[in-house]
Design a protein around this motif. Structure first.
Motif, PDB file in Angstrom:
ATOM      1  N   GLY A   1       0.811  -1.212   0.000  1.00 49.00           N
ATOM      2  CA  GLY A   1       0.000   0.000   0.000  1.00 49.00           C
ATOM      3  C   GLY A   1       0.843   1.260   0.000  1.00 49.00           C
ATOM      4  N   LEU A   2       2.083   1.163  -0.461  1.00 49.04           N
ATOM      5  CA  LEU A   2       2.989   2.306  -0.418  1.00 49.04           C
ATOM      6  C   LEU A   2       3.293   2.805  -1.834  1.00 49.04           C
ATOM      7  CD1 LEU A   2       5.373   0.661   2.164  1.00 49.04           C
ATOM      8  CD2 LEU A   2       3.803   2.543   2.639  1.00 49.04           C
ATOM      9  N   GLY A   3       2.331   2.607  -2.721  1.00 51.71           N
ATOM     10  CA  GLY A   3       2.544   3.012  -4.114  1.00 51.71           C
ATOM     11  C   GLY A   3       2.884   4.480  -4.277  1.00 51.71           C
ATOM     12  N   ALA A   4       2.489   5.283  -3.299  1.00 51.23           N
ATOM     13  CA  ALA A   4       2.762   6.724  -3.386  1.00 51.23           C
ATOM     14  C   ALA A   4       4.249   7.021  -3.411  1.00 51.23           C
ATOM     15  CB  ALA A   4       2.122   7.437  -2.202  1.00 51.23           C
ATOM     16  N   PHE A   5       5.024   6.086  -2.867  1.00 50.08           N
ATOM     17  CA  PHE A   5       6.467   6.309  -2.847  1.00 50.08           C
ATOM     18  C   PHE A   5       7.132   5.930  -4.168  1.00 50.08           C
ATOM     19  CE2 PHE A   5       7.505   7.634   1.395  1.00 50.08           C
ATOM     20  CZ  PHE A   5       6.356   7.323   2.113  1.00 50.08           C
ATOM     21  N   TYR A   6       6.360   5.447  -5.114  1.00 47.03           N
ATOM     22  CA  TYR A   6       6.886   5.130  -6.447  1.00 47.03           C
ATOM     23  C   TYR A   6       6.042   5.869  -7.480  1.00 47.03           C
ATOM     24  CZ  TYR A   6      10.064   1.596  -4.687  1.00 47.03           C
ATOM     25  OH  TYR A   6      11.083   0.960  -4.034  1.00 47.03           O
ATOM     26  N   PRO A   7       6.174   7.195  -7.531  1.00 45.39           N
ATOM     27  CA  PRO A   7       5.370   7.975  -8.467  1.00 45.39           C
ATOM     28  C   PRO A   7       5.739   7.728  -9.932  1.00 45.39           C
ATOM     29  CG  PRO A   7       6.693   9.414  -7.014  1.00 45.39           C
ATOM     30  CD  PRO A   7       7.112   8.012  -6.764  1.00 45.39           C
ATOM     31  N   TRP A   8       6.904   7.151 -10.172  1.00 47.27           N
ATOM     32  CA  TRP A   8       7.293   6.903 -11.567  1.00 47.27           C
ATOM     33  C   TRP A   8       6.799   5.526 -11.997  1.00 47.27           C
ATOM     34  CZ3 TRP A   8      10.614   2.778 -10.950  1.00 47.27           C
ATOM     35  CH2 TRP A   8      11.375   2.725  -9.760  1.00 47.27           C
ATOM     36  N   LYS A   9       6.433   5.441 -13.289  1.00 48.49           N
ATOM     37  CA  LYS A   9       5.825   4.189 -13.772  1.00 48.49           C
ATOM     38  C   LYS A   9       6.881   3.128 -14.066  1.00 48.49           C
ATOM     39  CE  LYS A   9       2.846   6.426 -16.625  1.00 48.49           C
ATOM     40  NZ  LYS A   9       3.518   7.555 -16.063  1.00 48.49           N
ATOM     41  N   ASP A  10       7.948   3.559 -14.727  1.00 49.15           N
ATOM     42  CA  ASP A  10       9.010   2.576 -14.934  1.00 49.15           C
ATOM     43  C   ASP A  10      10.348   3.244 -14.686  1.00 49.15           C
ATOM     44  OD1 ASP A  10       8.647   3.514 -18.082  1.00 49.15           O
ATOM     45  OD2 ASP A  10      10.708   2.972 -17.568  1.00 49.15           O
ATOM     46  N   ILE A  11      11.355   2.416 -14.601  1.00 49.60           N
ATOM     47  CA  ILE A  11      12.653   2.870 -14.124  1.00 49.60           C
ATOM     48  C   ILE A  11      13.257   3.966 -14.988  1.00 49.60           C
ATOM     49  CG2 ILE A  11      13.876   1.027 -15.368  1.00 49.60           C
ATOM     50  CD1 ILE A  11      14.904   2.364 -11.936  1.00 49.60           C
ATOM     51  N   GLU A  12      13.000   3.918 -16.286  1.00 47.83           N
ATOM     52  CA  GLU A  12      13.636   4.931 -17.141  1.00 47.83           C
ATOM     53  C   GLU A  12      13.055   6.308 -16.875  1.00 47.83           C
ATOM     54  OE1 GLU A  12      14.165   2.479 -21.125  1.00 47.83           O
ATOM     55  OE2 GLU A  12      15.692   4.042 -20.867  1.00 47.83           O
ATOM     56  N   GLU A  13      11.803   6.325 -16.422  1.00 48.63           N
ATOM     57  CA  GLU A  13      11.207   7.606 -16.061  1.00 48.63           C
ATOM     58  C   GLU A  13      11.961   8.195 -14.869  1.00 48.63           C
ATOM     59  OE1 GLU A  13       6.887   7.387 -15.509  1.00 48.63           O
ATOM     60  OE2 GLU A  13       7.082   9.120 -14.171  1.00 48.63           O
ATOM     61  N   TYR A  14      12.248   7.332 -13.915  1.00 46.21           N
ATOM     62  CA  TYR A  14      13.003   7.742 -12.734  1.00 46.21           C
ATOM     63  C   TYR A  14      14.401   8.240 -13.132  1.00 46.21           C
ATOM     64  CZ  TYR A  14      16.115   6.813  -8.731  1.00 46.21           C
ATOM     65  OH  TYR A  14      17.081   6.901  -7.760  1.00 46.21           O
ATOM     66  N   LEU A  15      15.086   7.436 -13.934  1.00 48.86           N
ATOM     67  CA  LEU A  15      16.455   7.766 -14.311  1.00 48.86           C
ATOM     68  C   LEU A  15      16.488   9.064 -15.111  1.00 48.86           C
ATOM     69  CD1 LEU A  15      17.569   4.168 -15.358  1.00 48.86           C
ATOM     70  CD2 LEU A  15      18.362   5.419 -13.354  1.00 48.86           C
ATOM     71  N   GLU A  16      15.588   9.167 -16.048  1.00 50.93           N
ATOM     72  CA  GLU A  16      15.609  10.343 -16.921  1.00 50.93           C
ATOM     73  C   GLU A  16      15.323  11.603 -16.100  1.00 50.93           C
ATOM     74  OE1 GLU A  16      13.538   9.797 -20.513  1.00 50.93           O
ATOM     75  OE2 GLU A  16      14.075  11.771 -21.295  1.00 50.93           O
ATOM     76  N   HIS A  17      14.405  11.476 -15.142  1.00 49.41           N
ATOM     77  CA  HIS A  17      14.091  12.622 -14.299  1.00 49.41           C
ATOM     78  C   HIS A  17      15.333  13.134 -13.586  1.00 49.41           C
ATOM     79  CE1 HIS A  17      11.500  14.979 -11.473  1.00 49.41           C
ATOM     80  NE2 HIS A  17      12.595  14.833 -10.736  1.00 49.41           N
ATOM     81  N   ARG A  18      16.061  12.230 -12.972  1.00 51.27           N
ATOM     82  CA  ARG A  18      17.238  12.634 -12.187  1.00 51.27           C
ATOM     83  C   ARG A  18      18.327  13.205 -13.081  1.00 51.27           C
ATOM     84  NH1 ARG A  18      19.682   8.516  -8.131  1.00 51.27           N
ATOM     85  NH2 ARG A  18      20.735  10.422  -7.501  1.00 51.27           N
ATOM     86  N   VAL A  19      18.544  12.539 -14.206  1.00 51.64           N
ATOM     87  CA  VAL A  19      19.623  12.978 -15.104  1.00 51.64           C
ATOM     88  C   VAL A  19      19.308  14.361 -15.664  1.00 51.64           C
ATOM     89  CG1 VAL A  19      20.816  12.475 -17.268  1.00 51.64           C
ATOM     90  CG2 VAL A  19      20.278  10.622 -15.694  1.00 51.64           C
ATOM     91  N   THR A  20      18.047  14.527 -16.062  1.00 50.02           N
ATOM     92  CA  THR A  20      17.660  15.831 -16.616  1.00 50.02           C
ATOM     93  C   THR A  20      17.728  16.908 -15.552  1.00 50.02           C
ATOM     94  OG1 THR A  20      16.091  14.504 -17.879  1.00 50.02           O
ATOM     95  CG2 THR A  20      15.959  16.884 -18.155  1.00 50.02           C
ATOM     96  N   ALA A  21      17.332  16.548 -14.321  1.00 48.78           N
ATOM     97  CA  ALA A  21      17.392  17.523 -13.231  1.00 48.78           C
ATOM     98  C   ALA A  21      18.821  17.978 -12.968  1.00 48.78           C
ATOM     99  CB  ALA A  21      16.791  16.912 -11.957  1.00 48.78           C
ATOM    100  N   ALA A  22      19.772  17.156 -13.326  1.00 50.32           N
ATOM    101  CA  ALA A  22      21.186  17.524 -13.144  1.00 50.32           C
ATOM    102  C   ALA A  22      21.701  18.318 -14.328  1.00 50.32           C
ATOM    103  CB  ALA A  22      22.030  16.261 -12.954  1.00 50.32           C
TER     104      ALA A  22
END
Lengths: 179, 347, 729
Positions: C516-537
């Motif tokens: 029930g902790l889906g809120a802690f994974y707002p990204w759908k798949d891993i590349e979304e997560y990775l791309e977010h961080r890389v772009t933020a940098a």
């Protein structure tokens, strides 16, 4: 006229066997077989000991007994560089070449033909280094043309003490170990 | 004190080279035997007297046996190959530096030579067969009516026989990497060992098949050969099979050659001395001294000597001992030779 | 305490990344990658996971099969050359004994009897048990042991769940004491990769460190460079290691007495005034008291303890001083030896301080990393109870969690019970000392989940085993390396998992959803997560995917180049004398105590590394076992002869508590002292599902039944076990 040789700095070699596994993957060597290997020679009594580590393989001799004994010509000297190769289609698996090599550098591949180090001629002819040389993390392995006096290998041979393996066997091996 | 560790672990090579098992010693034995049979049959064909029936054993049974034995030998060779389906490549090339290439072609010519020799006197040797297959008589007559053909067949058998007997020894002898084999003596050694086993085989066949009153008259030609070599005394026309005398001469020469082989190694480099040691006092010493030297050479030599002095009857014993000794000699040399190596000298 | 906060992050703007010099180097790397592409061969950059060095690799796929793995030339760690384990990484993908599907145990723990289940069933089971633990005991009763970059998402899920007890064995069982010793002296730890400037050193001192057999890639490459340059090498080791064979001075020290040697060295350097006086004056605190405390540690005194001749001690001390500040006394890596290891490591730090090597070329450089923003997650729940690995700060100077502390709490139930373990990529039965205690702890658990790639010993004891994809088959979290040359690396899949294995991020995300902790994974798949961080940098994700590595702007490495000479100690200086140690009741300057001897006729058990194996995780990798299939027990040749043993004989090792090892080959050699034996770690597997590795060689971990705990930081000194050899019946 090129003459390919290897010059290996035993001072830098740590015997990690990276050369062995790089050759295995590059050349798809079956499990249980190896084209190159590490030897360790320890002299003296503890704590005054010395250790020479060598990475060994076929020496691509200038006077190769494995070529002269082959009945079909499968074992031959390549037209460029003096590299000793086996044409597996012509090999009948008589194993004379295994018996003729004083370095025991050959083996019989599970598919039946005699096999050994090829100096990665398929890479060399594309301008790359043999797999073992290109992977070595201590950069102790050097490959090049001994006929070119400006090549790295020629210069190393001119500047450092060295030895080959079993020179008295008369095979004129082409791998030199710097000490 | 040197600790040497080799991390290579290739099958058939480590911890010691063992690429040739039973197939090669069996072939070497059979090849040498057939070479001896060819030489004896070839000589006999050249000096054959028209009425000498016992000569037929040498001239016909010998080559016929040779055809069968050589085929068995070549089967053993084929079994040894690890890339069998490519064996025909042997006959697409001739490599002058490879004794094995020489051998492949020599073996090809052995067959017609043996066949011609056997066909020359086959009807006399096996009349029953000649009656069934009349063409054999035709062929025999054809050959015997042409002295040049007879001469050619005889010389061919002798030459090819010598080549067959020598080349296997040269093949091993030119392997510098295996110090025990590396000697020019090995060629002649295999040749004379082959001759001694061939003479023993023929002697054995005679002992088994001889009727008590028959004289082995063919003994003459062998006597004349031996007379030339050993300056022997006048002929003994009784059932003293000079085959036994010949065999003894071959055995003596073989012993001498073995001695020269070992002396050559013992006075050579350290690795050669170590190689000789494998046979003299090492892991192969028991087999070498007991089976090769003792039972294979010295005892049959002694037995045949006694036979020739009419102290004992002719038996099959010396023949069997010589044949076994020849086989064991090949096994020991092939095994010990692979165990001998230059790596002992690696620093 | 956030382990990252003590590092000095240097903010690097996106613009500076694309600086001209960097671009030039990048083009070179690109070109060489392009020329190596052949027809029908697909090349994918990633980074290795066989050990924790994370070398950049380029994997080649030919006709759909993994062909070979080579080093990424753009990677500053490996510089285009991998170590044998990285080169043999294909064997991890093709390992026939790999875990294939999720497993739930059907019998008693440890019997290795399983039922294959679906991911849904397995995760449902775990979530159910975790919810029960949270309800009955609280989420703090769920602990996690994770080693390696793949653990970050699993830890994220557990933190979201409310867990607080996380540990990796690398602190208390491996490098912890040296990091504490250096922190107490310089205010900063040594790091991984170590901040050692080996390639520029003129004098390298190794104490027990066997570079060349220990195959941390960059260290070995730089070691070879130093050897090639003719750097002076001093090796102190009871065993004549490969490194020792290249040394100018080899000191065959009696095991456990290294601190005596260090103190004597410092005594010589101080009394002969060979230290860097300017450096000490400028940066040091408490030097006079420190110098005074060295009075009794003469080379003659040390000779009695160590067996090293006084002249040798003087000669080597002077040799070190001769080359300063480019003299590097290596801090080592696995330093949990005797129980006084933090103080011994502090002595190494002090010796380096005397020589002025910290912050100097050829000594210790200042690492830096690129600032890659974390993903914006919701806040973790507030913990109801504190961590329990170090209750009451019993070990006051531990700055990371103590894994054996969590184990102890699990056994005793104090200060509160631990009822669940999640274990990621660490074979705790081999990593923690005294296997019997680990098993006792496991028996207290309601839930043991193991996420691994092979059926390791710890997996054999689990309730649920989750098969992870190997690194060649998965994405992982980003690696913004903290190193001489800052860079960002990406791990991405090269081939597909052959069976039902899943990457850690997927497991963590699915488990979170089940909890029930889906809120802690707002990204759908891993590349979304990775791309977010890389772009933020301020970087390009597409570029990172294509090259595998993006390099940052190099920063000053040494004080003389402008690296800040700051020391995060109470005095803000290099603490030759430590008041904080004194206040806590410890020796302010290290003091030597002799090691306890073993039973008569026994040998001290030492263990270490081989370059083709990593821990106990590679012994079913067929490419690597082809290089080394079993270990051997190193025994001095004379000692072997006395026991009637020779190389190749098989024996069993029996330790002081009667534990008997598996049969192991003897290596009778001149390369080791007569009073100790040596084993390469990681063999002697007892997990039956590791069919190829089972029963090969002996397990040192099994024989480490005793350990001495470091009072400063809770590290477990393991070189305190003694064995006798029995011929195999």
């Amino acid at each position: 006229m090129a003459r390919y040789i290897m010059v290996i700095d035993t001072r830098r070699c740590v015997g990690c066997m990276d050369c062995v596994v790089a050759c295995k993957t590059e050349n798809n060597i079956p499990e249980g077989y190896t084209r190159d290997w590490i030897t360790e020679t320890v002299r003296g009594k503890f704590p005054t000991t010395s250790l020479e580590i060598r990475t060994e393989r076929c020496n691509h001799c200038a006077n190769p007994p494995c070529v002269s004994c082959c009945p079909t010509g499968a074992s031959h000297v390549h037209e460029r560089g003096g590299v000793v190769l086996v044409n597996k289609e012509e090999c009948i698996g008589c194993k004379a070449c295994l018996a003729a090599c004083p370095y025991d550098a050959r083996y019989i591949h599970p598919d039946g033909y005699a096999d050994k180090c090829t100096f990665c001629i398929h890479r060399v002819e594309k301008g790359q280094l043999p797999a073992c040389v290109s992977v070595c993390p201590t950069r102790c392995m050097h490959f090049g043309d001994a006929d070119d006096p400006s090549s790295e290998v020629s210069q190393l041979l001119a500047s450092r003490p060295q030895h080959t393996l079993l020179p008295e066997a008369g095979t004129k091996p082409r791998i030199y170990y710097l000490t | 004190m040197i600790e040497f560790t080799n991390h290579r672990h290739n099958p058939l090579v480590d911890p010691a080279v063992h690429v040739w098992g039973w197939e090669i010693p069996v072939y070497l034995f059979l090849g040498g035997l057939v070479a001896g049979l060819m030489i004896i049959a070839g000589v006999r064909l050249l000096i054959m007297r028209p009425n000498a029936r016992q000569a037929l054993v040498c001239c016909t049974i010998g080559p016929l046996a040779g055809l069968v034995l050589l085929s068995l030998g070549m089967l053993a060779l084929f079994l040894d190959l690890s890339h069998k389906f490519h064996v025909w490549r042997l006959y697409l090339a001739f490599e002058p530096t490879s004794p094995m290439s020489w051998g492949a072609w020599i073996l090809l010519f052995v067959y017609p030579a043996l066949l011609a020799n056997a066909l020359a006197h086959l009807p006399e040797a096996i009349p029953a067969l000649a009656k069934r297959v009349p063409v054999l008589v035709t062929i025999s007559d054809y050959i015997l009516s042409r002295p040049r053909l007879v001469l050619g067949t005889g010389l061919a058998n002798i030459t090819i026989g010598v080549a067959l007997g020598l080349y296997t020894g040269i093949l091993l002898g030119t392997m510098g990497a295996r110090p025990l084999w590396n000697s020019a003596v090995l060629g002649p050694l295999f040749l004379f060992s082959g001759l001694s086993t061939a003479a023993a085989l023929l002697h054995g066949i005679l002992v088994l098949t001889a009727r008590d009153d028959e004289l082995p008259e063919f003994a003459d030609f062998l006597l004349s050969m031996v007379a030339r070599w050993s300056g022997a005394r006048p002929l003994d026309t009784r059932i003293a099979p000079t085959l036994a005398q010949a065999d003894n001469s071959f055995l003596t020469i073989e012993l001498g050659l073995l001695g020269l082989l070992l002396i050559g190694h013992l006075t050579s480099t350290a690795v050669h001395q170590e190689a000789a040691g494998l046979l003299l006092n090492g892991p192969y010493a028991a087999v070498f001294w007991v089976f090769v030297i003792g039972l294979g050479i010295l005892i049959p030599l002694f037995l045949q000597h006694l036979e020739l002095l009419h102290r004992i009857r002719h038996t099959i014993a010396p023949s069997l001992l010589v044949l076994c000794g020849g086989l064991v000699l090949r096994f020991v040399l092939v095994a010990a030779g692979q165990a001998s190596h230059w790596s002992a000298a690696l620093p | 305490m956030n382990a990252l906060s003590r590092r000095r992050f240097l903010k690097i703007s996106a613009a500076s990344v694309v600086a001209a010099g960097v671009a030039g180097r990048m083009a070179g790397a690109l070109n060489s990658a392009a020329t190596r592409e052949a027809k029908g061969v697909r090349q994918v950059p990633t980074f290795c996971d066989i050990c924790f060095w994370k070398c950049g690799a380029i994997a080649s796929v030919r006709d759909g099969q993994l062909w070979k793995i080579e080093g990424n030339p753009a990677d500053p760690l490996c510089r285009g050359r991998l170590c044998p384990r990285g080169t043999g990484g294909i064997g991890a993908h093709t390992d026939p004994d790999r875990l294939r599907a999720p497993l739930i145990r059907t019998h008693e723990r440890g019997e290795e009897k399983w039922q294959e289940v679906t991911w849904d069933e397995a995760l449902e089971y775990i979530a159910g048990r975790m919810k029960r633990i949270a309800a009955e005991h609280g989420p703090e009763s769920m602990a996690a042991f994770a080693h390696g970059i793949g653990g970050t998402f699993l830890k994220h899920t557990l933190k979201a769940y409310g867990a607080v007890n996380f540990a990796a064995p690398s602190f208390a069982q491996c490098r912890g004491p040296r990091d504490v010793g250096f922190k107490l002296t310089f205010g900063d730890d040594v790091g991984s990769p170590e901040r050692t400037d080996i390639e520029n050193t003129d004098c390298l001192v190794l104490l027990g460190s066997h570079l060349g057999e220990n195959m941390h890639n960059t260290q070995v490459q730089e070691f070879a460079t130093a050897v090639g340059r003719g750097a002076s090498l001093i090796v102190v080791d009871p065993r004549f290691s490969v490194a020792a064979s290249k040394a100018k001075f080899y000191l065959p020290i009696k095991p456990g007495t290294d601190l005596a040697l260090l103190l004597a060295w410092m005594h010589v350097i101080v009394t002969e005034k060979l230290y860097d006086a300017d450096y000490v004056a400028k940066y040091g605190f408490g030097f006079e008291q420190f110098a005074a405390s060295l009075a009794g540690y003469t080379p003659e005194w040390a000779f009695v303890e160590t067996g090293i001749e006084p002249d040798t001690i003087r000669a080597t001390a002077r040799e070190m001083a001769r080359h300063r500040p480019a003299t590097l006394v290596h801090p080592g890596r696995h330093v949990n030896w005797n129980g006084d290891d933090a103080q011994r490591s502090r002595a190494i730090a002090l010796l380096n301080a005397l020589l002025g090597s910290w912050g100097r070329k050829g000594g210790f450089y200042q690492p830096s990393s690129m600032d890659i923003p974390a993903y914006p997650y919701p806040r973790y729940p507030k913990a109801a109870r504190p961590t329990l690995d170090n209750p009451g700060r019993k070990y006051p100077f531990a700055h990371e969690a103590i894994s054996t502390g969590i184990r102890e709490a699990t056994i005793s139930g104090k200060p509160y019970p631990i009822k669940g373990w999640l274990v990621y990529a660490t074979n705790l039965l081999n990593a923690l000392p005294n296997q019997e205690e680990t098993i006792r702890a496991i028996k207290q658990l309601d839930l043991l989940v193991v996420v691994d790639v092979i059926p390791s010993e710890i997996a054999g004891w689990a309730d649920v085993v989750l098969p992870e994809s190997v690194y060649l088959e998965r994405f992982d979290d980003l690696n913004p390396e903290y190193f001489k040359q800052p860079f960002l690396a990406l791990r991405q899949p090269v081939v597909e998992s052959p069976h039902d294995q899943k990457p850690n991020w997927w497991i963590a995300k699915k488990l979170a959803e089940k909890l029930g902790l889906g809120a802690f994974y707002p990204w759908k798949d891993i590349e979304e997560y990775l791309e977010h961080r890389v772009t933020a940098a301020g970087l390009s994700y597409a570029e990172l995917k294509q090259k595998g590595i993006i390099r940052g702007q190099p920063q000053p490495l040494y004080f003389e180049d402008g690296a800040p000479a700051e020391f995060d100690t109470p005095s803000k200086k290099i603490e030759f004398y430590s008041l904080q140690l004194e206040k806590a009741g410890f020796d302010p300057v290290p003091r030597y105590t002799p090691p306890a001897a073993g039973p008569a006729g026994s040998f001290r058990l030492l263990f270490g590394r081989a370059p083709m194996h990593s821990f106990s995780r590679t012994q079913s990798n067929r490419l690597l076992t082809d290089l080394m299939d079993e270990n051997a027990v190193w025994l001095n040749h004379t000692a072997a002869t006395r026991l009637g043993l020779k190389s190749g004989d098989y024996v069993r090792l029996r330790n002081q508590d009667g534990v008997v090892s598996n049969r192991v080959k003897v290596k009778a050699t001149e390369r080791i002292r007569p009073d100790c034996v040596y084993l390469v770690h990681g063999f002697g597997h007892t997990a039956r599902s590791l069919r190829h590795a089972y029963g090969k060689g002996a397990s040192d971990a099994q024989l480490v039944t005793r350990y001495r705990t470091d009072p400063l930081m809770g590290g477990t000194g393991m070189n305190v076990n003694f064995v006798t050899l029995e011929p195999e019946a």
